[in-house]
Design a protein around this motif. Structure first.
Motif, mmCIF file in Angstrom:
data_model
loop_
_atom_site.group_PDB
_atom_site.id
_atom_site.type_symbol
_atom_site.label_atom_id
_atom_site.label_comp_id
_atom_site.label_asym_id
_atom_site.label_seq_id
_atom_site.Cartn_x
_atom_site.Cartn_y
_atom_site.Cartn_z
ATOM 1 N N GLU A 123 0.821 -1.217 0.000
ATOM 2 C CA GLU A 123 0.000 0.000 0.000
ATOM 3 C C GLU A 123 0.855 1.266 0.000
ATOM 4 O O GLU A 123 0.480 2.274 -0.596
ATOM 5 C CB GLU A 123 -0.911 -0.001 1.231
ATOM 6 C CG GLU A 123 -2.000 -1.057 1.197
ATOM 7 C CD GLU A 123 -2.722 -1.185 2.532
ATOM 8 O OE1 GLU A 123 -3.673 -1.978 2.595
ATOM 9 O OE2 GLU A 123 -2.323 -0.498 3.501
ATOM 10 N N THR A 124 1.992 1.202 0.665
ATOM 11 C CA THR A 124 2.855 2.383 0.774
ATOM 12 C C THR A 124 3.672 2.615 -0.477
ATOM 13 O O THR A 124 3.779 3.731 -0.984
ATOM 14 C CB THR A 124 3.812 2.235 1.977
ATOM 15 O OG1 THR A 124 3.051 1.931 3.147
ATOM 16 C CG2 THR A 124 4.607 3.513 2.205
ATOM 17 N N VAL A 125 4.248 1.549 -1.008
ATOM 18 C CA VAL A 125 5.227 1.683 -2.082
ATOM 19 C C VAL A 125 4.590 1.808 -3.457
ATOM 20 O O VAL A 125 5.025 2.613 -4.280
ATOM 21 C CB VAL A 125 6.207 0.496 -2.070
ATOM 22 C CG1 VAL A 125 7.209 0.608 -3.207
ATOM 23 C CG2 VAL A 125 6.920 0.420 -0.741
ATOM 24 N N ALA A 174 13.229 4.179 -2.713
ATOM 25 C CA ALA A 174 13.862 3.508 -1.586
ATOM 26 C C ALA A 174 12.809 3.228 -0.521
ATOM 27 O O ALA A 174 11.895 4.026 -0.312
ATOM 28 C CB ALA A 174 14.977 4.369 -1.002
ATOM 29 N N VAL A 175 12.946 2.092 0.150
ATOM 30 C CA VAL A 175 11.933 1.630 1.090
ATOM 31 C C VAL A 175 12.599 1.167 2.385
ATOM 32 O O VAL A 175 13.688 0.590 2.355
ATOM 33 C CB VAL A 175 11.131 0.441 0.496
ATOM 34 C CG1 VAL A 175 10.008 0.028 1.424
ATOM 35 C CG2 VAL A 175 10.595 0.785 -0.877
ATOM 36 N N ARG A 199 8.838 12.628 -3.383
ATOM 37 C CA ARG A 199 7.683 12.332 -2.545
ATOM 38 C C ARG A 199 8.049 11.315 -1.467
ATOM 39 O O ARG A 199 8.819 10.385 -1.710
ATOM 40 C CB ARG A 199 6.545 11.787 -3.398
ATOM 41 C CG ARG A 199 6.001 12.792 -4.402
ATOM 42 C CD ARG A 199 4.867 12.183 -5.204
ATOM 43 N NE ARG A 199 5.325 11.035 -5.979
ATOM 44 C CZ ARG A 199 4.514 10.158 -6.555
ATOM 45 N NH1 ARG A 199 3.204 10.278 -6.424
ATOM 46 N NH2 ARG A 199 4.999 9.149 -7.264
ATOM 47 N N VAL A 200 7.494 11.494 -0.293
ATOM 48 C CA VAL A 200 7.702 10.573 0.823
ATOM 49 C C VAL A 200 6.334 10.035 1.242
ATOM 50 O O VAL A 200 5.397 10.801 1.438
ATOM 51 C CB VAL A 200 8.387 11.266 2.015
ATOM 52 C CG1 VAL A 200 8.519 10.299 3.192
ATOM 53 C CG2 VAL A 200 9.762 11.790 1.603
ATOM 54 N N ALA A 210 8.365 4.892 2.267
ATOM 55 C CA ALA A 210 8.901 4.816 0.906
ATOM 56 C C ALA A 210 9.190 6.231 0.432
ATOM 57 O O ALA A 210 8.453 7.165 0.754
ATOM 58 C CB ALA A 210 7.915 4.129 -0.036
ATOM 59 N N VAL A 211 10.251 6.391 -0.340
ATOM 60 C CA VAL A 211 10.658 7.728 -0.762
ATOM 61 C C VAL A 211 11.227 7.682 -2.171
ATOM 62 O O VAL A 211 11.880 6.719 -2.563
ATOM 63 C CB VAL A 211 11.714 8.311 0.213
ATOM 64 C CG1 VAL A 211 12.931 7.417 0.301
ATOM 65 C CG2 VAL A 211 12.114 9.722 -0.172
#
Length: 313
Positions: A123-125, A174-175, A199-200, A210-211
């Motif tokens: 969901e985040t990445v 990057a995660v 974006r972060v 994740a960024v």
């Protein structure tokens, strides 16, 4: 006497942090006093040709820059309008899916299948992943993790050499997944060298971040790019391992873990998982050096997971 920023300056500063892109572009153009015609002419002097209708569509949010030439124009606009480098570009995110991407003929390798918490990671990445996701490969990677006296991983510093294999990549995702029990807002990220934060994204419940790491130029196929970044954890849970998941093959991987006295592990070992569906297994024993550090080195790493695990007394 300090000079307070004007209303226009404040609006631009806020929009450059929060977006959306078209609102930030509109406010920055209005603050500069330039018309779209003059902005187009200034771009043309730099050898970048963008039509008035395209600039107008960008400003109104009816379309957005996506192609390499359009991204060059955005970078030039930042200079012309006196904005920080990547400030507008970072609001764009990856290109929107289209063509073969939408048709499903070119699907990314999904995140969240090799590390836990799997669903939270996905969901985040995946909100940051676009069609260029597969355009980079890891030539080499060096992770250095630091464990404090309580047994918490407080820092992971990463140095990567990335190689473009297709397209014109200009960013890398990057995660970091902290140990269960860590607060999501306890994790911070820093772009250390040869990259800039885009974006972060943080998961609202799980300790996952994740960024986007933005390059200062796009890469052609075959070109490499070296960068460094660091994740830090303000307060976290006691760790039993550090693992790195690889969705694509990697040339060389080096992982080191440094412990802080008085709490030192009584047993250390490497961790290996083949692919997304394999079981995570304990491998060979690893010796803790007098410098309270242990490491592993791997060549020609296939997709899967590598790591170091340990046991406390």
């Amino acid at each position: 006497m300090a000079v307070r920023p004007s209303g226009a300056d404040h609006e631009v500063d806020v929009l450059l942090r929060t977006g959306p892109f078209y609102e930030a572009l509109r406010a920055a153009i209005e603050r500069s006093g330039l018309t779209l015609e003059r902005l187009r002419d200034r771009l043309a002097r730099r050898g970048i040709h963008v039509s008035l209708s395209t600039l107008s569509y960008w400003r109104l949010g009816r379309s957005r820059p996506e192609r390499a030439e359009s991204l060059r124009a955005v970078q030039a606009i930042e200079v012309i309008l006196g904005l920080p480098r990547h400030s507008l570009e970072s609001l764009l995110g990856p290109p929107r899916p289209r063509g073969r991407w939408v048709a499903g003929q070119r699907q990314p390798r999904r995140y969240g299948r090799m590390l836990e918490p799997a669903q939270s990671l996905a969901e985040t990445v995946e909100a940051l992943v676009g069609p260029s996701d597969g355009d980079l490969r890891l030539w080499s990677q060096d992770d250095a993790a630091g464990v404090d006296a309580r047994g918490v991983i407080r820092e992971v510093r990463t140095r990567q050499v990335l190689r473009a294999v297709d397209g014109h990549p200009d960013r890398h995702v990057a995660v970091y997944c902290a140990d269960p029990g860590t607060a999501p807002d306890a994790i911070t990220v820093e772009a250390v060298a040869n990259c800039r934060l885009g974006r972060v994204r943080r998961h609202h419940r799980a300790p996952v971040i994740a960024v986007e790491l933005l390059f200062d130029h796009t890469l052609r196929a075959g070109q490499t790019h070296l960068l460094e970044y660091r994740f830090t954890v303000a307060e976290g849970a006691v760790a039993l391992d550090y693992r790195r998941a690889f969705r694509y093959p990697v040339g060389t991987y080096v992982l080191s873990v440094r412990f802080t006295e008085p709490r030192l592990p009584v047993r250390c070992f490497d961790l290996v998982q083949s692919g997304a569906e394999g079981a995570l297994t304990h491998g060979r024993e690893l010796a803790l050096t007098p410098g309270r550090m242990l490491h592993l080195v791997a060549r020609d790493v296939p997709p899967g997971v590598l790591g170091i695990g340990w046991e406390w007394t």
